[in-house]
Design an enzyme around this catalytic site. Structure first.
Site, PDB file in Angstrom:
ATOM      1  N   PHE A 114       1.051  -1.125  -0.066  1.00  0.00           N
ATOM      2  CA  PHE A 114       0.127   0.341   0.027  1.00  0.00           C
ATOM      3  C   PHE A 114       0.675   1.239  -0.013  1.00  0.00           C
ATOM      4  O   PHE A 114       1.973   1.029   0.899  1.00  0.00           O
ATOM      5  CB  PHE A 114      -0.617   0.076   1.278  1.00  0.00           C
ATOM      6  CG  PHE A 114      -1.899   0.814   1.095  1.00  0.00           C
ATOM      7  CD1 PHE A 114      -2.796   0.889   0.424  1.00  0.00           C
ATOM      8  CD2 PHE A 114      -1.881   2.115   2.351  1.00  0.00           C
ATOM      9  CE1 PHE A 114      -4.435   1.613   0.779  1.00  0.00           C
ATOM     10  CE2 PHE A 114      -2.558   3.124   1.718  1.00  0.00           C
ATOM     11  CZ  PHE A 114      -3.914   2.615   1.129  1.00  0.00           C
ATOM     12  N   ASP A 185       2.781  -5.994   7.813  1.00  0.00           N
ATOM     13  CA  ASP A 185       1.477  -5.279   7.936  1.00  0.00           C
ATOM     14  C   ASP A 185       0.037  -6.097   7.440  1.00  0.00           C
ATOM     15  O   ASP A 185       0.437  -6.948   6.391  1.00  0.00           O
ATOM     16  CB  ASP A 185       0.984  -3.526   6.705  1.00  0.00           C
ATOM     17  CG  ASP A 185      -0.123  -2.943   6.690  1.00  0.00           C
ATOM     18  OD1 ASP A 185      -0.850  -2.995   7.170  1.00  0.00           O
ATOM     19  OD2 ASP A 185       0.161  -1.398   6.446  1.00  0.00           O
ATOM     20  N   TYR A 210     -10.631  -0.473  10.790  1.00  0.00           N
ATOM     21  CA  TYR A 210     -11.792   0.188  10.152  1.00  0.00           C
ATOM     22  C   TYR A 210     -12.450  -1.032   9.218  1.00  0.00           C
ATOM     23  O   TYR A 210     -13.525  -0.755   8.114  1.00  0.00           O
ATOM     24  CB  TYR A 210     -11.992   1.754   9.783  1.00  0.00           C
ATOM     25  CG  TYR A 210     -10.402   1.729   9.393  1.00  0.00           C
ATOM     26  CD1 TYR A 210     -10.601   1.421   7.514  1.00  0.00           C
ATOM     27  CD2 TYR A 210      -9.617   2.451   9.996  1.00  0.00           C
ATOM     28  CE1 TYR A 210      -9.403   1.774   6.949  1.00  0.00           C
ATOM     29  CE2 TYR A 210      -8.446   2.394   8.996  1.00  0.00           C
ATOM     30  CZ  TYR A 210      -8.096   2.470   7.822  1.00  0.00           C
ATOM     31  OH  TYR A 210      -6.876   2.535   7.624  1.00  0.00           O
ATOM     32  N   LYS A 211     -11.084  -1.468   8.556  1.00  0.00           N
ATOM     33  CA  LYS A 211     -11.595  -3.014   7.927  1.00  0.00           C
ATOM     34  C   LYS A 211     -12.197  -3.829   7.748  1.00  0.00           C
ATOM     35  O   LYS A 211     -13.342  -3.493   8.298  1.00  0.00           O
ATOM     36  CB  LYS A 211     -10.408  -3.114   6.499  1.00  0.00           C
ATOM     37  CG  LYS A 211      -9.553  -1.721   6.444  1.00  0.00           C
ATOM     38  CD  LYS A 211      -8.661  -2.666   5.687  1.00  0.00           C
ATOM     39  CE  LYS A 211      -7.702  -1.309   5.176  1.00  0.00           C
ATOM     40  NZ  LYS A 211      -6.604  -0.792   5.277  1.00  0.00           N
ATOM     41  N   ARG A 357     -12.633  -4.337  -7.274  1.00  0.00           N
ATOM     42  CA  ARG A 357     -12.576  -4.928  -6.160  1.00  0.00           C
ATOM     43  C   ARG A 357     -13.560  -5.399  -4.783  1.00  0.00           C
ATOM     44  O   ARG A 357     -14.878  -4.611  -4.488  1.00  0.00           O
ATOM     45  CB  ARG A 357     -10.864  -4.453  -5.212  1.00  0.00           C
ATOM     46  CG  ARG A 357     -10.358  -4.978  -3.764  1.00  0.00           C
ATOM     47  CD  ARG A 357      -9.548  -3.789  -3.997  1.00  0.00           C
ATOM     48  NE  ARG A 357     -10.272  -2.174  -3.287  1.00  0.00           N
ATOM     49  CZ  ARG A 357      -9.460  -2.367  -1.792  1.00  0.00           C
ATOM     50  NH1 ARG A 357      -8.688  -2.394  -0.851  1.00  0.00           N
ATOM     51  NH2 ARG A 357     -10.053  -0.653  -1.395  1.00  0.00           N
TER      52      ARG A 357
HETATM   53  C1  LIG Z   1      -5.774   0.641   4.833  1.00  0.00           C
HETATM   54  C2  LIG Z   1      -4.197   0.645   4.906  1.00  0.00           C
HETATM   55  C3  LIG Z   1      -3.191   1.856   5.211  1.00  0.00           C
HETATM   56  C4  LIG Z   1      -4.439   2.870   5.779  1.00  0.00           C
HETATM   57  O1  LIG Z   1      -3.850   3.556   6.848  1.00  0.00           O
HETATM   58  P1  LIG Z   1      -4.219   5.202   7.747  1.00  0.00           P
HETATM   59  O2  LIG Z   1      -3.157   5.142   8.145  1.00  0.00           O
HETATM   60  O3  LIG Z   1      -5.315   4.302   8.357  1.00  0.00           O
HETATM   61  O4  LIG Z   1      -4.887   5.475   6.370  1.00  0.00           O
HETATM   62  C5  LIG Z   1      -1.987   1.576   5.180  1.00  0.00           C
HETATM   63  N1  LIG Z   1      -1.856   0.679   4.602  1.00  0.00           N
HETATM   64  C6  LIG Z   1      -2.498  -0.765   4.722  1.00  0.00           C
HETATM   65  C7  LIG Z   1      -1.450  -2.123   4.118  1.00  0.00           C
HETATM   66  C8  LIG Z   1      -3.556  -0.808   4.206  1.00  0.00           C
HETATM   67  O5  LIG Z   1      -4.290  -1.716   3.920  1.00  0.00           O
END
Ligand SMILES: *Cc1c(COP(=O)(O)O)cnc(C)c1O
Length: 398
Positions: A114, A185, A210-211, A357
């Site tokens: 990400f 992660d 939040y996911k 997705r």
């Molecule tokens: C959703 C996601 C994020 C988002 O980070 P936030 O700081 O919570 O906005 C970061 N890394 C990955 C791999 C994600 O899937």
């Protein structure tokens, strides 16, 4: 299977007529959250005022709720703490891991990660100077790219775009044999797969809530530090609540015991209350059942779409061991197709440049939803219902 997914489904408040295949991006509202947050506001904040920090246990929430997450990610109790957003926790874990390999300068990651994780790594390298670099390779090339120059292997277990899952135990072992540390992660793993951070040997792990954990928009992230590092890891973001004695108000920073040092500032009490209530849904859910059910749902969706929609190209691995809990298909008009689906009550999302997705969350999605989603997608493709100017209009959040 001992988990009753009809029970968990009844614990969510989903709008009528919607098939929600986006719980991998923002989990829906568990019924218990509304009351719990209302009580926290009215009875705790409203009545207890500042005494709520002690009387309502607000100050203990980050570690207490961290323990509830620990069960879901296969972590040892007492080694997970909540706070901040995931990007911040990535920074903290990475900084602590780099500090443990002072003789090395390379962070190894992959191009499927990400972007925020990569940006945080770049920012940290830029700040540290001293020749730190981020090296990214294709996801399939990670294993061969691990060598003795690598200080930290930083990966997201499940690719947010394709749903491809890395082999955490194998890559972790390989990194550690080469003398590196592994930071994982779990944004798309926690609450979605049978992730086992302790068994997998992770040095650090981070994730958001939040996911798949349904804490609501802006819910706090978590960080795990392996017990062997817990009293040595340097927290980097040395805020007062990670101090050994925050209320001594000492002028010098001394890190707190174990995972407590990964706290930074004041915990987001209302969001933590929402998360705490959302985690009640997980009581009685066996992670092995969740994983089996998730694979059953994604298998059924892949088979149905491939049968009915020959123009869509599967981007997700067929091999169970390499699949998370989402299915992605590529199509050059992916954005418009997704808008047409959303207009028909099937909610997934789009990731540039061409990915449709769909997240599968066994807590509230069943095989009946899969069949309906396939039928709607087939109708949209067959009739070219997506081919309208309004569906090409890009919104700020895709
Ligand atoms: C959703 C996601 C994020 C988002 O980070 P936030 O700081 O919570 O906005 C970061 N890394 C990955 C791999 C994600 O899937």
């Amino acid at each position: 299977m001992t988990t009753d997914f009809a029970r968990t489904r009844a614990l969510f408040d989903l709008p009528e007529g919607v098939i929600y295949l986006d719980g991998n991006s923002l989990g829906p509202l568990p019924r218990g959250v509304r009351d719990r947050v209302a009580r926290t506001i009215t009875d705790e904040w409203g009545q207890m005022l500042i005494t709520g920090w002690n009387r309502a246990g607000w100050m203990d929430m980050p570690a207490r709720i961290g323990d509830r997450i620990a069960r879901l990610i296969g972590a040892e109790a007492g080694h997970v703490v909540m706070g901040d957003t995931l990007s911040i926790k990535v920074f903290q874990a990475l900084a602590a891991a780099l500090d443990m390999r002072p003789d090395r300068r390379v962070i190894l990651s992959d191009t499927g990660n990400f972007p925020s994780d990569l940006y945080m790594a770049e920012g940290l390298c830029g700040m540290l100077k001293q020749g730190y670099t981020l090296r990214t390779v294709a996801p399939e090339a990670v294993e061969d790219a691990i060598d003795e120059s690598v200080a930290v292997l930083m990966l997201t277990e499940v690719d947010y775009g394709t749903g491809r899952r890395h082999d955490m135990p194998r890559l972790t072992a390989k990194a550690q044999e080469a003398g590196a540390l592994a930071v994982w992660d779990l944004a798309h793993s926690a609450g979605a797969t049978d992730v086992k951070v302790a068994e997998g040997g992770a040095d650090f792990a981070v994730g958001c809530t939040y996911k798949y954990l349904n804490s609501g928009p802006g819910g706090p992230a978590f960080i795990y530090v392996a017990p062997r590092h817990a009293d040595r890891a340097v927290p980097a973001l040395s805020g007062w609540l990670g101090h050994e004695a925050p209320f001594a108000f000492d002028l010098d920073y001394r890190p707190g015991a174990g995972i407590e040092r990964m706290r930074v500032g004041t915990p987001p009490v209302l969001q933590l209350a929402a998360l705490d209530a959302a985690l009640d849904v997980w009581d009685g859910v066996e992670i092995a059942d969740l994983r089996a059910r998730s694979l059953e749902l994604t298998d059924a969706f892949i088979a149905g779409v491939e049968d009915a929609c020959p123009d869509l190209d599967l981007a997700t691995p067929r091999d169970h061991a390499r699949r998370g809990s989402q299915v992605s298909f590529r199509h050059p008009e992916g954005y418009a197709i997704m808008q047409a689906l959303i207009a028909r009550g099937v909610i997934g999302d789009f990731r540039a440049p061409d990915i449709l997705r769909f997240g599968f969350t066994p807590l509230f999605i069943g095989l009946d939803d899969v069949a309906r989603a396939v039928a709607v997608l087939a109708e949209v493709m067959e009739s070219r219902a997506w081919d309208r100017a309004e569906y090409r209009q890009r919104a700020r959040v895709t």
